[in-house]
Structure formats: structure tokens, C-alpha cells
Design an enzyme around this catalytic site. Structure first.
Site, short mmCIF file in Angstrom:
data_model
loop_
_atom_site.label_atom_id
_atom_site.label_comp_id
_atom_site.label_asym_id
_atom_site.label_seq_id
_atom_site.Cartn_x
_atom_site.Cartn_y
_atom_site.Cartn_z
N HIS A 95 42.18 26.16 55.44
CA HIS A 95 41.22 25.10 55.08
C HIS A 95 41.83 23.86 54.22
O HIS A 95 40.99 23.54 53.42
CB HIS A 95 39.92 25.66 54.01
CG HIS A 95 39.24 26.77 54.81
ND1 HIS A 95 38.10 26.74 55.42
CD2 HIS A 95 39.30 28.05 55.07
CE1 HIS A 95 37.48 27.48 55.98
NE2 HIS A 95 38.33 28.52 55.62
N ASN A 168 31.04 29.69 56.25
CA ASN A 168 31.82 28.66 57.57
C ASN A 168 30.54 28.25 58.84
O ASN A 168 29.47 28.39 58.25
CB ASN A 168 32.67 29.67 58.20
CG ASN A 168 33.86 29.95 57.79
OD1 ASN A 168 34.52 29.14 57.14
ND2 ASN A 168 34.59 30.95 58.06
N HIS A 359 35.07 29.54 44.27
CA HIS A 359 35.47 30.99 44.22
C HIS A 359 33.89 31.76 44.25
O HIS A 359 33.17 31.65 43.80
CB HIS A 359 36.00 31.21 42.73
CG HIS A 359 36.01 32.61 42.31
ND1 HIS A 359 36.14 33.73 42.99
CD2 HIS A 359 35.78 33.39 41.05
CE1 HIS A 359 36.60 34.72 42.42
NE2 HIS A 359 35.99 34.45 41.29
N TYR A 382 40.39 34.14 45.85
CA TYR A 382 40.15 32.64 45.46
C TYR A 382 40.53 32.49 44.17
O TYR A 382 40.63 31.22 43.87
CB TYR A 382 38.50 32.47 45.81
CG TYR A 382 38.31 32.32 47.30
CD1 TYR A 382 38.23 33.48 48.00
CD2 TYR A 382 37.86 31.07 48.00
CE1 TYR A 382 38.17 33.44 49.17
CE2 TYR A 382 37.68 31.15 49.14
CZ TYR A 382 37.75 32.28 49.91
OH TYR A 382 37.34 32.48 51.37
FE1 HDE Z 1 38.50 31.77 52.72
N1 HDE Z 1 40.01 31.17 51.68
N2 HDE Z 1 39.31 33.71 52.94
N3 HDE Z 1 36.89 32.52 54.09
N4 HDE Z 1 37.74 30.14 52.67
C1 HDE Z 1 40.20 30.11 51.21
O1 HDE Z 1 40.88 29.72 49.04
C2 HDE Z 1 40.39 34.06 52.08
C3 HDE Z 1 37.03 33.65 54.43
C4 HDE Z 1 36.60 29.88 53.40
O2 HDE Z 1 36.85 24.04 50.65
C5 HDE Z 1 41.47 30.01 50.29
O3 HDE Z 1 40.68 28.02 47.36
C6 HDE Z 1 40.67 35.69 52.42
C7 HDE Z 1 35.66 33.85 55.21
C8 HDE Z 1 36.30 28.29 53.16
O4 HDE Z 1 38.28 24.61 49.08
C9 HDE Z 1 41.88 31.29 50.02
C10 HDE Z 1 39.76 35.88 53.38
C11 HDE Z 1 34.87 33.03 54.95
C12 HDE Z 1 37.29 27.81 52.23
C13 HDE Z 1 40.99 32.08 51.11
C14 HDE Z 1 38.88 34.95 53.74
C15 HDE Z 1 35.91 31.71 54.34
C16 HDE Z 1 38.22 29.00 52.14
C17 HDE Z 1 42.32 28.95 50.39
C18 HDE Z 1 39.45 37.49 53.88
C19 HDE Z 1 33.55 32.24 55.55
C20 HDE Z 1 37.50 26.53 52.06
C21 HDE Z 1 42.23 27.79 49.30
C22 HDE Z 1 39.26 38.50 52.87
C23 HDE Z 1 32.59 33.26 54.85
C24 HDE Z 1 37.17 26.21 50.34
C25 HDE Z 1 41.19 28.29 48.46
C26 HDE Z 1 37.33 24.98 50.08
C27 HDE Z 1 39.66 29.11 51.31
C28 HDE Z 1 41.00 33.37 51.38
C29 HDE Z 1 37.98 34.87 54.61
C30 HDE Z 1 35.57 30.64 53.96
C31 HDE Z 1 43.38 31.79 50.54
C32 HDE Z 1 41.78 36.28 51.76
C33 HDE Z 1 35.13 35.17 55.88
C34 HDE Z 1 35.01 27.34 53.56
O5 HDE Z 1 41.63 31.93 48.89
#
Ligand code: HDE
Length: 708
Positions: A95, A168, A359, A382
Site C-alpha cells: 500500500h 480494501n 492499526h 501494523y
Molecule cells: Fe495490510 N498492511 N496486511 N491488509 N493494509 C499494511 O501497514 C498486513 C490486509 C491494508 O493507508 C501495512 O501501515 C498483514 C488485509 C491497508 O496506511 C502492513 C496482513 C487488508 C493498508 C500490513 C495484511 C489490508 C495496509 C503496510 C495479513 C484488508 C494501508 C503499511 C495478515 C482488510 C494502510 C502499514 C494505509 C497496510 C500488513 C492483510 C488492508 C505491513 C501482515 C486483509 C488498506 O503492516
């Protein structure tokens, strides 16, 4: 230790603090308060160093003579270059590319039957929000319209603390357990040996992983659908994906799936457009959001809740803890409970959009998490990822992350701490500061985790209830209309055509056979897959119409942009009439010509043209209109770029309207004038043209769909 309601500020009034000493008085003066808030003087006109020294020259480094070497003692040069060298923080690992806006949320009526969450109680109350939209795979500098999932992360600044709904635009996810996330992301990101391709899932490693991980199948259907190329952020749905809990004041617990429903409807690009927009305007979505807000056409979404009890959940033929499954709206309808309006652009991209830190653990009383194993891993990730991005635990002190609810605790110090904690008491329990800050009982608003009974054997094992990877994939595919199905097949064909390894393509097709053989065979025929081993009979599903974009036509024309093709001598009144009709609906009419600048109309009026055929393209507009004026039309007919502009608009199913004068121009294009009912409006029938705009496309122009 008994709770003591005394404010933590009491620490300051204790006679044993420094309050009464003269130095402490200075602490209270305005200048120091500004310093504590890290305020750089926004109206400052004098150029200074970071410590306030006025600078007399910032264009020439200090040298030993005009042609001599630079001197190490030039503190201004060193500070300026050092600050520049350190301007970037690590981009998000996923993202990374995003755009954001401020706004408000307001509930329609109290939801106290389901939840005690404060921001869902009082319809007269507005809660500030900050929303960041993003693509997943591309890096910060990639293009907006890549085929990808879109992030839809909302920070509610509630009176009970920040609530982050980090979702999402697709309601399910690729994997069931967070432990697979690094594998998924490694596979979809550019291949590590050559960093190719950027911002694209169309490559061997992604499809290799997907083909070996059948749980991805349902989400792959969404990823190949038009959902992955939205027309704009304002025309996409948002989903919390996981099942969450709602808890009422009397402790009743229900499950919930969160939805965002765009008031403007769900609309997408077509792939050919998405590809061309990446070249013409890689910032298409970001710019669209920005312009809508600047023009006062504030994008809006309704918050939807699918609420269901534990008993209901037991009856479903899928596990509500499995994030690769959705709850069909035909089983549990979505209740619209409030509206979010984005009405203010950020003032500084870095300070707000880049530094916002979401978070999932930012919860409020009345909302809690479940045991979805993907969600559980996110609760760790997060926090951890912010440490990497900010290099400090103090990122919550940044203005964009600060809570509106008062913060008082004993956390302290660390890199870049800007809060100046006062007093000597930084522990609990204490008697020296009235035992503050003190934990708050549930009845007085303290957060208490839902007291779920948990028992189990320590084990690395996927629940049997997570094992069906195909039923909902089939349900989704079969619930699409003929055009959507066709696009999905085209997308699958595009993606697999870019996969060099035959065995990978074969495995994907084998998997798709289990979704729908018509779909699999249609792609197989185009990607050189001859042997299809698994031949399963087509399973006919009871359809879920709410999965098709058809179910979300939306209201009004907010954010739509109509290109008005003109050259010298065009009929100004027609342009103004069109503008007068669509502007109140939130759309705009943009003059496009062979060059930008002033242009004389037939009545002598001078219009200002902001876009040319070369610098834009009909891919960037929602519909096309050609006003009369023979001289103007004649010039357009001689211009190859104008003809291409129209051919593409026609190919992309856009409404095309024109005055009778422009008929000869249309005859030079591929526009089939016999298809008048299908979004072609000749003879200045402005009304009909405008009435066709909400549909967004004239899909009936597309050749009827016959798979394989
Ligand atoms: Fe994320 N995801 N994600 N994700 N995600 C991040 O956090 C992660 C997942 C989503 O505009 C990171 O601050 C793991 C699902 C959005 O700042 C990180 C897993 C969904 C955003 C991270 C998932 C999301 C992130 C990278 C599996 C939809 C952007 C930067 C367990 C429900 C937030 C950050 C923004 C961002 C990890 C799965 C949505 C790396 C480990 C499912 C919208 O922490």
C-alpha cells in the site's frame, strides 16, 4: 488499588513539583508552548536555519574564493543538504502508493441496539475522519490505474479514541492465515532478481504462488474482475473484510461485516483505458479525488453493517472466521447506518497522507476483533511496521495520528518524543500523583475485550471449516453479468499471457476449472494450455445479484467529466447549455482542442481551453460531446488525434453526443451511427445525452458474450 478520579494534571499542582519555581513559569509562556507543538511559523517570511538563525544567502555555498573549494564550516549548506538527504521515510512495504482526504462521518440513527460505540449513537454528532486510498503492489511512484486491490483505510477520530477501519475495495482476501502474507507479497511484488514488473500481478511468481495456493481462488476472481480497475476512488466499495464483533451496552455480542457503499455507485474503467491512462495521467485517481474536493463535489459513502448472531453464523455453509469468504447480502442484508463525506484535501502530502499510521488494534468500546487468523496477524503487523517506517514508538504524536480524546498514560521517552511529560510520577500504582492516570472501569467507558471462552490444543493446523476454496469463487463468477464475465476472461487471458512458464499457466487453468469450466476453457484457449486435466461438471449456483456492479448504479454525476471537442468557430451556447445541465449534478464539461489557450467561438466569445487531444485522451473522460459550428467541425475532421479520441471513446462504450453539424465527423470514425439507441446522440439531443451519463457505459454496444 482503588480508582482515583483525580486528574493527572494534579501532578502539576503538587507542591513538590517544579510549578512554583520561576523556571516553571517560563514553561507556560506562549513561545514555549509553540515549541512544544513543533510549530514551524506558517506565516514566516524570513528564511532561517532549523534553530531560527536568519540566513543571508541560500544560493551560494561558502567557498575559499569564488572559484575555490567549499568550506566544511558552512553550517547552512551542511544542514540544508543533510535535511534533504533524510527527507524520505521507508515507503510502506504494501500500500505504498496512496492518496487521502479529511472528512466527517455522521450516523443516520442510533445503533445502540447493536453497539455502544460512541460515534454510532447520536445522529446529530459528526466525527472527523481521515481516509487513505491506496494500491497494494506498486511502489510510491507507480501508476494509479494498475490492476490491483485498493486499500480503503478510515481513521475515525472519535471522542473515545481513534477507531481505524483498515479495509480494501474487495470483500475477501487471498489467504486465510497471516503467516502466508510475506509469501503472497513476495510473489506479487516485482521479481527479486530484476525488479520486474512494477505494479503488476501479471508475472510468473505471482501466478506460481496463486496456482499452488487454492485458497487464493475466490479473491483471484475479484482481482481479475473490473473491481481491480475502479473509475475513481469515489466509485468503489469498501469492506472491512474480516468478521468483527459489535457489543451493546448490556453486553450482547453480534458479529458484523463492515461495508462502505459509494453514493456515486460502483463504476470501473475498462482495461484498455486503464493501460492508456497509466501513460497519459498516472495520477488519475489521486487527481480525481483532489479535484472533486476542490470543486465542492464531495465524495460520499454510506457505512453499511451486516449484523448476525453466533446462531446465524453456525447455519452458514462457510466459516465466518475465514477471510476468503463473504456473507452474501441475500443471506444477511446490509443496513446503511451513516454517511461519510470527504470534504478537505490534505495540506501537506508527507505530513498527512504519508505519515498517517493505521492499526487494527485502534478499537473503541463496542467494537472488537474475532479469531480470524489473518486479522490476528494484522494486530501485530501494523504496530511493527510503523516502527520501521518512523523509527520510533512516538508516531502517535504526529498531528495526523493524534487522538482527539485526551491521552494520559505513563509511556515516555524514545526517539523524537515531543510531549514534555511533567512531574516525577511515571508509574502505576502511585500515591504521589493521586494514583493517576488510573484504569477506567467498563461502566465508565473503559475498553474491555469481549469475554470469549477460549480453549484449545496448541497446534499449527488450518480448521477443516476453511477447506472449501471454490464455492464462493463460483458464486462470484456466475453472479456477474455477461459483460463483467467477458472482462474477467480478458483479464485472466492478459495476466496468464505474461506468464512464461507453461506449467504455471496449466495449474491456474486447472484451478479455474473448479470454479467454472466455461471460464477456464475460454482463458485456456488463448494462453496455449492444451491439456486440461480436471473436467468437472459446471456447478450452477443460486446467484447473488449484489456481487455484480449492476446492483450499484449510484446517484448523480459527481466527479464525472465530459469532454467537449472544439476548434475555432464552435457553438459556444451549446457548450454552456451542456455545462448548465451537468454542473448542478456534480459533473464538469471540459473543453478539449488541438491546442490549449484562448479559443474564439462562432459568436465571438472567447473560451479558455485547458486540455489538448495530445495531452489528454478520451480515456480520461466519461463521455464526449461535439458542439456545432461548421468551421470547428471541419477542423476536427482534419485532425487524426481528434478522430482517435472519438474512436477510443466509442470502443470504451462511452456516450457520444453531437449537434447535427458534427455528423460528418462521426462518419470519419468507427462510431456506428445505426446504434443510436446505444449511447449515440446526434442532433443536439442534449437531454438524452445527459440522461445517459449516470449509466457510465453503454454496455449494450459490446458484442454479445459467448464463452469458448
Ligand atoms: Fe495490510 N498492511 N496486511 N491488509 N493494509 C499494511 O501497514 C498486513 C490486509 C491494508 O493507508 C501495512 O501501515 C498483514 C488485509 C491497508 O496506511 C502492513 C496482513 C487488508 C493498508 C500490513 C495484511 C489490508 C495496509 C503496510 C495479513 C484488508 C494501508 C503499511 C495478515 C482488510 C494502510 C502499514 C494505509 C497496510 C500488513 C492483510 C488492508 C505491513 C501482515 C486483509 C488498506 O503492516
Amino acid at each position: 488499588m482503588a480508582r482515583n478520579t483525580k486528574d493527572k494534571n494534579d501532578k502539576k499542582t503538587s507542591p513538590s513539583t517544579a510549578k512554583n519555581r520561576p523556571a516553571a513559569k517560563i514553561l507556560e509562556n506562549k513561545k514555549i508552548q509553540d515549541m512544544q507543538q513543533n510549530v514551524v511559523d506558517p506565516s514566516g517570511k524570513d528564511l532561517t536555519t532549523d534553530h531560527g538563525l536568519k540566513i543571508s544567502d541560500t544560493d551560494n555555498s561558502l567557498k575559499a574564493g569564488p572559484r575555490g573549494p567549499s568550506l566544511l564550516e558552512d553550517f547552512h549548506l551542511r544542514e540544508k543538504i543533510m535535511r534533504f538527504d533524510h527527507e524520505r521515510i521507508p515507503e510502506r512495504v504494501v500500500h505504498a502508493r496512496g492518496a487521502a482526504a479529511h472528512g466527517t462521518f455522521q450516523a443516520y440513527q442510533s445503533q445502540k441496539k447493536w453497539t455502544k460505540a460512541g460515534f454510532l449513537q447520536d445522529p446529530s454528532q459528526t466525527t472527523p475522519v481521515f481516509v487513505r486510498f491506496s494500491t497494494v503492489a506498486g511502489s510510491r511512484g507507480s501508476a494509479d490505474t494498475a490492476r490491483d486491490v485498493r486499500g480503503f483505510a478510515v481513521k475515525f477520530y472519535t471522542e473515545e479514541g481513534n477507531f481505524d477501519l483498515v479495509g480494501n475495495n474487495i470483500p475477501v482476501f487471498f489467504i486465510q492465515d497471516g503467516i502466508k502474507f510475506p509469501d503472497l507479497i513476495h510473489a506479487v511484488k516485482p521479481e527479486p532478481h530484476n525488479e520486474i514488473p512494477q505494479a503488476a500481478s501479471a508475472h510468473d511468481t505471482f501466478w506460481d504462488f496463486a496456482s499452488l495456493t487454492p485458497e487464493t481462488t475466490h479473491m483471484l476472481m475479484w482481482q481479475l474482475s473490473d473491481r481491480a480497475i475502479p473509475r475513481s476512488y469515489s466509485t468503489m466499495q469498501g469492506f472491512g473484510v474480516h468478521t468483527f464483533r459489535l457489543i451493546s451496552e448490556d453486553g450482547k455480542m453480534n458479529f458484523v461485516k463492515f461495508h462502505w457503499i459509494p453514493v456515486s455507485g460502483v463504476h470501473s474503467l475498462v482495461w484498455d483505458e486503464a493501460v492508456k491512462i497509466m501513460g497519459k495521467d498516472p495520477d488519475f485517481h489521486r487527481r480525481g479525488l483532489w479535484e472533486m474536493i476542490e470543486e465542492g463535489n464531495f465524495p460520499e459513502w454510506e457505512l453499511g453493517l451486516q449484523v448476525f448472531s453466533e446462531k446465524d453464523a453456525e447455519k452458514f455453509d462457510f466459516d465466518i472466521l475465514d477471510p476468503t469468504k463473504l456473507v452474501p447480502e441475500e443471506i444477511v442484508p446490509v443496513k446503511k447506518v451513516g454517511k461519510m463525506t470527504l470534504n478537505r484535501n490534505p495540506e501537506n502530502y508527507f505530513a498527512e497522507t504519508e505519515q498517517v499510521a493505521f492499526h487494527l488494534g485502534n478499537l473503541v468500546p463496542g467494537i472488537d476483533v474475532t479469531n480470524d487468523p489473518l486479522l490476528q496477524a494484522r494486530l501485530f503487523s501494523y504496530l511493527d511496521t510503523q516502527l520501521n517506517r518512523f523509527g520510533t514508538t512516538n508516531y502517535n504524536e504526529l498531528p495526523i495520528n493524534r487522538s482527539l480524546a485526551k491521552v494520559s498514560n505513563n509511556q515516555q521517552d524514545g526517539f523524537m518524543r515531543s510531549t514534555i511529560n511533567k512531574g516525577r510520577v511515571n508509574y502505576f500504582p502511585n500515591s504521589l500523583a493521586g494514583n493517576a492516570p488510573t484504569p477506567v472501569p467498563e461502566k465508565e467507558g473503559g475498553f474491555v475485550n469481549y469475554p470469549e471462552q477460549v480453549q484449545g490444543t496448541k497446534i499449527r493446523q488450518r480448521s477443516e471449516s476453511f477447506s472449501d476454496h471454490y464455492s464462493q469463487a463460483t458464486l462470484f463468477y456466475q453472479s456477474l453479468n455477461a459483460t463483467e464475465k467477458k472482462h474477467l476472461i480478458q483479464a485472466g487471458t492478459f495476466e496468464l499471457s505474461k506468464v512464461a512458464t507453461l506449467e504455471v499457466r496449466e495449474r491456474v487453468i486447472e484451478n479455474f476449472m473448479k470454479v467454472d469450466p466455461d471460464l477456464a476453457l475460454a482463458i485456456a484457449a488463448k494462453v496455449g494450455v492444451k491439456t486440461v486435466k480436471t473436467k468437472s461438471a459446471p456447478v450452477k449456483k443460486k446467484l447473488s445479484p449484489r456481487l455484480s456492479q449492476d446492483s450499484f448504479p449510484g446517484e448523480g454525476l459527481k466527479g464525472r467529466n465530459v469532454a467537449v471537442m472544439v476548434e475555432e468557430g464552435f457553438t459556444y451556447k451549446e457548450f454552456k447549455d451542456l455545462e448548465g445541465m451537468i454542473k448542478p449534478l456534480g459533473a464538469k464539461a471540459t473543453l478539449v482542442s488541438s491546442k490549449i489557450g484562448d479559443l474564439k467561438a462562432s459568436d465571438g466569445s472567447v473560451a479558455s481551453v485547458g486540455k489538448s487531444f495530445l495531452s489528454s485522451g478520451s480515456v480520461m473522460f466519461d463521455a464526449i460531446y461535439i458542439p456545432g459550428g461548421k468551421k470547428s467541425v471541419d477542423a476536427l475532421m482534419r485532425d487524426e488525434d481528434a478522430v482517435l479520441f472519438l474512436n477510443e471513446a466509442y470502443k470504451h462504450f462511452k456516450s457520444i453526443g453531437c449537434s447535427e453539424d458534427a455528423r460528418p465527423l462521426l462518419s470519419k470514425t468507427t462510431v456506428d451511427l445505426k446504434r443510436k439507441g446505444q449511447g449515440i446522440f446526434v442532433e443536439s439531443k442534449l437531454k438524452g445525452f445527459v440522461a445517459s451519463l449516470p449509466l457510465h457505459r453503454n454496455w449494450d454496444r459490446e458484442v454479445s458474450f459467448t464463452p469458448a
